[in-house]
Write an enzyme that holds these catalytic residues in place. Structure first.
Site, PDB file in Angstrom:
ATOM      1  N   ASP A  76      -0.365  10.690   1.280  1.00 49.85           N
ATOM      2  CA  ASP A  76      -0.319   9.707   0.190  1.00 49.85           C
ATOM      3  C   ASP A  76      -0.589  10.449  -1.121  1.00 49.85           C
ATOM      4  O   ASP A  76      -1.680  10.367  -1.687  1.00 49.85           O
ATOM      5  CB  ASP A  76      -1.395   8.640   0.467  1.00 49.85           C
ATOM      6  CG  ASP A  76      -1.534   7.629  -0.650  1.00 49.85           C
ATOM      7  OD1 ASP A  76      -0.545   7.372  -1.358  1.00 49.85           O
ATOM      8  OD2 ASP A  76      -2.653   7.093  -0.820  1.00 49.85           O
ATOM      9  N   PHE A  91      -0.599   4.181   0.564  1.00 50.36           N
ATOM     10  CA  PHE A  91      -1.170   4.932   1.686  1.00 50.36           C
ATOM     11  C   PHE A  91      -0.447   4.571   2.977  1.00 50.36           C
ATOM     12  O   PHE A  91      -0.053   5.443   3.757  1.00 50.36           O
ATOM     13  CB  PHE A  91      -2.667   4.606   1.803  1.00 50.36           C
ATOM     14  CG  PHE A  91      -3.346   5.305   2.949  1.00 50.36           C
ATOM     15  CD1 PHE A  91      -3.920   6.551   2.772  1.00 50.36           C
ATOM     16  CD2 PHE A  91      -3.415   4.722   4.207  1.00 50.36           C
ATOM     17  CE1 PHE A  91      -4.541   7.204   3.823  1.00 50.36           C
ATOM     18  CE2 PHE A  91      -4.034   5.365   5.265  1.00 50.36           C
ATOM     19  CZ  PHE A  91      -4.601   6.612   5.084  1.00 50.36           C
ATOM     20  N   ARG A 122      -6.875   0.230 -12.219  1.00 49.00           N
ATOM     21  CA  ARG A 122      -7.803   0.741 -11.190  1.00 49.00           C
ATOM     22  C   ARG A 122      -8.463   2.009 -11.701  1.00 49.00           C
ATOM     23  O   ARG A 122      -7.756   2.948 -12.091  1.00 49.00           O
ATOM     24  CB  ARG A 122      -6.994   1.000  -9.929  1.00 49.00           C
ATOM     25  CG  ARG A 122      -7.600   1.970  -8.932  1.00 49.00           C
ATOM     26  CD  ARG A 122      -6.764   1.950  -7.681  1.00 49.00           C
ATOM     27  NE  ARG A 122      -7.053   3.040  -6.782  1.00 49.00           N
ATOM     28  CZ  ARG A 122      -6.464   3.184  -5.582  1.00 49.00           C
ATOM     29  NH1 ARG A 122      -5.547   2.309  -5.182  1.00 49.00           N
ATOM     30  NH2 ARG A 122      -6.781   4.193  -4.806  1.00 49.00           N
ATOM     31  N   SER A 161       0.793  -1.223   0.000  1.00 48.61           N
ATOM     32  CA  SER A 161       0.000   0.000   0.000  1.00 48.61           C
ATOM     33  C   SER A 161       0.832   1.284   0.000  1.00 48.61           C
ATOM     34  O   SER A 161       1.698   1.483   0.863  1.00 48.61           O
ATOM     35  CB  SER A 161      -0.890  -0.022   1.250  1.00 48.61           C
ATOM     36  OG  SER A 161      -1.401   1.255   1.543  1.00 48.61           O
TER      37      SER A 161
HETATM   38  C1  SPV Z   1      -3.563   2.250  -0.714  1.00 40.90           C
HETATM   39  O1  SPV Z   1      -3.704   1.483   0.258  1.00 40.90           O
HETATM   40  O2  SPV Z   1      -2.541   2.894  -0.919  1.00 40.90           O
HETATM   41  C2  SPV Z   1      -4.659   2.380  -1.675  1.00 40.90           C
HETATM   42  C3  SPV Z   1      -6.022   2.120  -1.233  1.00 40.90           C
HETATM   43  O3  SPV Z   1      -4.395   2.755  -2.792  1.00 40.90           O
HETATM   44  S1  SPV Z   1      -6.732   3.627  -0.797  1.00 40.90           S
HETATM   45  O4  SPV Z   1      -5.890   4.261   0.220  1.00 40.90           O
HETATM   46  O5  SPV Z   1      -8.059   3.348  -0.279  1.00 40.90           O
HETATM   47  O6  SPV Z   1      -6.817   4.461  -1.981  1.00 40.90           O
HETATM   48 MG    MG Z   2      -2.575   3.687  -2.918  1.00 41.06          MG
END
Ligand code: SPV
Ligand code: MG
Length: 290
Positions: free
Chosen positions: A54, A44, A155, A42
């Site tokens: 992020d 994020f 995505r 991830s």
């Molecule tokens: C991440 O986990 O980095 C994602 C999912 O891309 S989200 O944060 O929900 O976009």
């Molecule tokens: Mg992400």
């Protein structure tokens, strides 16, 4: 079977593959021990672990090196979050082989502009690139991979950007046509309705991928019953668990004025040493230290 084949086969099987987020190799190891099918690398989580947004603040190199470190300690497939591909289709051509060489079994690439903003933030900047441009990026990712079992997951952020279901379906189909192995459909609505309506209307052949962070009541049993979803990603539960646990323990130590009371509630030092892979090092010592 190697990790790429495991993921490819899982997606073809019609079973639901579960991937847990990780921001470092220790979190990934815990996810593997808990029984998840794979790891979600991830963006994020990694950004949060550096305490920055992020939003492509961290470099691709920082993320790539973490993916390499994660892949080297787990035996389950790693699905790497490459955000928008760190630029245009040319950047994608250079970056995808690096993720493959780092040990990822798939990349997820989203159709936002670079630099991105995170999807779940209220009032985020959610601008999408043209469909043809993103098709070119998918083509570039597919052509750049060395192993045909390494997967390219596209995505669409159409729902996140508020563009509606018709645009999301149009983009999903265009990305399937460009060769995506699966389509991740993301939503930040706090009920599953928007995603369920998309899934119901989805006419494509490739499986869908869900990240149910915003609509957590949707269980794996619910998702399986939908029939069109191949992967569920738990997007940020490692970092949120870590934040909650650290905050609680730190507060107790301040309140108690020491570690005496909290100690019995923590994993032992011996357990951490086990997670560090100490057994393997002991084997090396007995073999080679003379
Ligand atoms: C991440 O986990 O980095 C994602 C999912 O891309 S989200 O944060 O929900 O976009
Ligand atoms: Mg992400």
């Amino acid at each position: 079977m190697n990790k790429n084949q495991v993921l490819r086969k899982a997606l073809a099987s019609g079973e639901l593959f579960t991937a847990m987020s990780a921001h470092n190799p220790l979190a990934a190891k815990l996810a593997e021990e808990a029984g998840f099918g794979g790891i979600w690398g991830s963006g994020f989580e990694l950004s949060a672990s550096y305490a920055v947004p992020d939003a492509n603040i961290l470099s691709s190199g920082t993320h790539l090196e973490m993916m390499r470190a994660i892949a080297s300690v787990v035996s389950i497939p790693l699905i790497a979050d490459i955000d928008t591909g760190f630029g245009n289709a040319v950047n994608v051509s250079y970056i995808v082989p690096q993720y493959e060489a780092a040990g990822a079994s798939a990349v997820v690439m989203e159709d936002k502009t670079f630099p991105k903003d995170t999807s779940l933030r209220a009032d985020g900047r959610q601008e999408l690139v043209r469909i043809e441009e993103f098709q070119g990026k998918i083509n570039a990712a597919r052509d750049a991979r060395k192993d045909k079992d390494f997967m390219v997951i596209a995505r669409t952020e159409a729902l996140i950007a508020g563009l509606g279901q018709a645009e999301a379906i149009k983009r999903g189909l265009a990305y399937e046509e460009a060769g995506a192995d699966a389509i991740l459909i993301h939503s930040k609505q706090t009920t599953p309705d928007e995603v369920l309506a998309f899934i119901d209307a989805w006419p494509g052949k490739v499986p869908l991928v869900l990240v149910p962070t915003a609509y957590p009541e949707l269980t794996e049993a619910d998702i399986k019953a939908l029939g069109k979803v191949g992967i569920v990603i738990y997007g940020n539960h490692a970092i949120r668990a870590a934040v909650g646990a650290m905050r609680e323990v730190f507060a107790r130590i301040r309140t108690d004025g020491g570690i005496r009371r909290v100690d019995k509630d923590l994993p032992t030092v011996a357990e951490i040493i086990r997670l560090q892979g100490d057994k393997y090092m002991r084997t090396l010592e007995s073999l080679y230290l003379r």
